[in-house]
Design a protein around this motif. Structure first.
Motif, PDB file in Angstrom:
ATOM      1  N   GLU A 170      -9.893  -5.112   8.770  1.00 16.28           N
ATOM      2  CA  GLU A 170      -8.811  -5.188   7.788  1.00 16.28           C
ATOM      3  C   GLU A 170      -7.874  -3.992   7.909  1.00 16.28           C
ATOM      4  O   GLU A 170      -6.641  -4.135   7.839  1.00 16.28           O
ATOM      5  CB  GLU A 170      -9.387  -5.251   6.369  1.00 16.28           C
ATOM      6  CG  GLU A 170     -10.149  -6.514   6.048  1.00 16.28           C
ATOM      7  CD  GLU A 170     -11.595  -6.515   6.542  1.00 16.28           C
ATOM      8  OE1 GLU A 170     -12.295  -7.500   6.320  1.00 16.28           O
ATOM      9  OE2 GLU A 170     -12.021  -5.490   7.141  1.00 16.28           O
ATOM     10  N   GLY A 171      -8.459  -2.801   8.106  1.00 17.40           N
ATOM     11  CA  GLY A 171      -7.637  -1.609   8.281  1.00 17.40           C
ATOM     12  C   GLY A 171      -6.804  -1.687   9.544  1.00 17.40           C
ATOM     13  O   GLY A 171      -5.631  -1.286   9.557  1.00 17.40           O
ATOM     14  N   SER A 172      -7.393  -2.204  10.617  1.00 13.80           N
ATOM     15  CA  SER A 172      -6.663  -2.347  11.875  1.00 13.80           C
ATOM     16  C   SER A 172      -5.469  -3.285  11.715  1.00 13.80           C
ATOM     17  O   SER A 172      -4.369  -2.996  12.203  1.00 13.80           O
ATOM     18  CB  SER A 172      -7.605  -2.871  12.959  1.00 13.80           C
ATOM     19  OG  SER A 172      -6.910  -3.080  14.173  1.00 13.80           O
ATOM     20  N   ILE A 173      -5.692  -4.396  11.025  1.00 15.00           N
ATOM     21  CA  ILE A 173      -4.586  -5.332  10.774  1.00 15.00           C
ATOM     22  C   ILE A 173      -3.522  -4.663   9.913  1.00 15.00           C
ATOM     23  O   ILE A 173      -2.314  -4.819  10.157  1.00 15.00           O
ATOM     24  CB  ILE A 173      -5.122  -6.608  10.094  1.00 15.00           C
ATOM     25  CG1 ILE A 173      -6.039  -7.366  11.057  1.00 15.00           C
ATOM     26  CG2 ILE A 173      -3.963  -7.503   9.645  1.00 15.00           C
ATOM     27  CD1 ILE A 173      -6.762  -8.539  10.424  1.00 15.00           C
ATOM     28  N   GLY A 174      -3.955  -3.893   8.923  1.00 13.88           N
ATOM     29  CA  GLY A 174      -3.000  -3.160   8.099  1.00 13.88           C
ATOM     30  C   GLY A 174      -2.171  -2.191   8.920  1.00 13.88           C
ATOM     31  O   GLY A 174      -0.964  -2.038   8.693  1.00 13.88           O
ATOM     32  N   GLY A 175      -2.807  -1.523   9.894  1.00 13.62           N
ATOM     33  CA  GLY A 175      -2.077  -0.620  10.774  1.00 13.62           C
ATOM     34  C   GLY A 175      -1.015  -1.345  11.577  1.00 13.62           C
ATOM     35  O   GLY A 175       0.108  -0.844  11.745  1.00 13.62           O
ATOM     36  N   LEU A 176      -1.345  -2.538  12.060  1.00  9.68           N
ATOM     37  CA  LEU A 176      -0.368  -3.326  12.821  1.00  9.68           C
ATOM     38  C   LEU A 176       0.797  -3.758  11.932  1.00  9.68           C
ATOM     39  O   LEU A 176       1.953  -3.758  12.364  1.00  9.68           O
ATOM     40  CB  LEU A 176      -1.043  -4.559  13.433  1.00  9.68           C
ATOM     41  CG  LEU A 176      -2.045  -4.290  14.554  1.00  9.68           C
ATOM     42  CD1 LEU A 176      -2.689  -5.586  15.018  1.00  9.68           C
ATOM     43  CD2 LEU A 176      -1.365  -3.602  15.730  1.00  9.68           C
ATOM     44  N   ILE A 177       0.485  -4.133  10.698  1.00  6.68           N
ATOM     45  CA  ILE A 177       1.552  -4.504   9.761  1.00  6.68           C
ATOM     46  C   ILE A 177       2.475  -3.313   9.506  1.00  6.68           C
ATOM     47  O   ILE A 177       3.707  -3.451   9.483  1.00  6.68           O
ATOM     48  CB  ILE A 177       0.951  -5.019   8.443  1.00  6.68           C
ATOM     49  CG1 ILE A 177       0.229  -6.345   8.682  1.00  6.68           C
ATOM     50  CG2 ILE A 177       2.037  -5.178   7.377  1.00  6.68           C
ATOM     51  CD1 ILE A 177      -0.548  -6.850   7.481  1.00  6.68           C
ATOM     52  N   GLY A 178       1.883  -2.138   9.343  1.00 10.87           N
ATOM     53  CA  GLY A 178       2.693  -0.938   9.144  1.00 10.87           C
ATOM     54  C   GLY A 178       3.596  -0.660  10.327  1.00 10.87           C
ATOM     55  O   GLY A 178       4.776  -0.307  10.158  1.00 10.87           O
ATOM     56  N   ALA A 179       3.062  -0.811  11.546  1.00 12.72           N
ATOM     57  CA  ALA A 179       3.860  -0.585  12.745  1.00 12.72           C
ATOM     58  C   ALA A 179       5.021  -1.576  12.822  1.00 12.72           C
ATOM     59  O   ALA A 179       6.157  -1.203  13.164  1.00 12.72           O
ATOM     60  CB  ALA A 179       2.980  -0.711  13.990  1.00 12.72           C
TER      61      ALA A 179
END
Length: 262
Positions: A170-179
């Motif tokens: 979930e955190g990894s997906i959140g990081g991609l959304i932020g990018a």
């Protein structure tokens, strides 16, 4: 926590100022990051009971930095081939005193640290390099921040439990959304390229930044250390702070070089 905040308040503006100024200032910044990261990598290799080629790696690192700063870039690929041949040749001459783990780690020591960090200067040297380099910084920082916040709030499924138990899918997906959100902002501020280019670049950097972080974590775990060093108060070592950047700089540089800086 206080030391961490003070280091960030001093380090981040210094990083951005030296990048903004470009030229010898950014070259100096890239060299410092690369050489200190090389030192930390060698300390980790030492903990892995691997013999370090101190003189050879230092000379190789300086030669590479000179090629970059003197704009002798046609020698970049030949240097990498020569360094590979030197590494393999050492095993050929000194076997069984020199084995594959020693060859691999010493060869990788320059590539992972000095070669990758030098792409900060290469990226800054491109047309509109200031904008592209600052974008690389903000993409990585946004990825890290969103990954941390989303992971802390919603993280349930481990991403790489044997490497970093606290990181989640979930955190990894959140990081991609932020990018991607940062890519949207960049497309409006920078312009010059279509929106799909910025979104694709941001997505790739978001992935590569996280992989860079995981690789450095795996490297530390293999050596049984928590931090790569203690040069940055409250943050650990240079590899701890620039692990994601080391992967991001070359990605942005070659994508921009091949697709945008024509």
């Amino acid at each position: 926590m206080l030391l961490r905040s003070i280091s960030a308040l001093i380090g981040a503006p210094l990083l951005l100022i030296l990048t903004y100024l470009g030229g010898p200032y950014t070259a100096f910044l890239a060299a410092v990051i690369g050489l200190l990261a090389l030192h930390e990598f060698q300390e980790i290799a030492h903990k892995l009971k691997v013999k370090i080629w101190m003189k050879a790696t230092f000379i190789g690192a300086i030669v590479w930095l000179l090629l970059i700063t003197l704009d002798l870039r046609e020698w970049m690929f030949p240097f990498l081939i020569f360094w590979l041949l030197i590494s393999l040749g050492r095993m050929g001459l000194l076997y069984p005193d020199v084995l594959i783990p020693e060859v691999a780690l010493n060869f990788l020591s320059i590539i992972y640290t000095v070669v990758l960090s030098s792409h900060l200067y290469l990226l800054r040297s491109l047309e509109q390099g200031r904008s592209w380099t600052l974008l690389a910084f903000f993409l990585v920082w946004t990825t890290d921040t969103f990954a941390y916040l989303v992971g802390r709030a919603f993280g349930k499924h481990p991403l790489a439990p044997h490497v970093s138990p606290n990181k989640t899918i979930e955190g990894s997906i959140g990081g991609l959304i932020g990018a991607i959100l940062m890519g949207l902002i960049a497309s409006q501020v920078m312009g010059g390229m279509p929106l799909p280019f910025f979104l694709g670049l941001s997505f790739i950097v978001g992935i590569s930044a996280q992989i860079g972080d995981l690789f450095e974590s795996a490297l530390k775990r293999s050596a049984g250390v928590k931090d790569s060093g203690d040069l940055i108060p409250g943050h650990g070592g240079f590899l701890d702070r620039f692990d994601s950047m080391l992967f991001a700089f070359p990605i942005v540089y070659y994508i921009v070089l091949l697709l945008a800086a024509r």
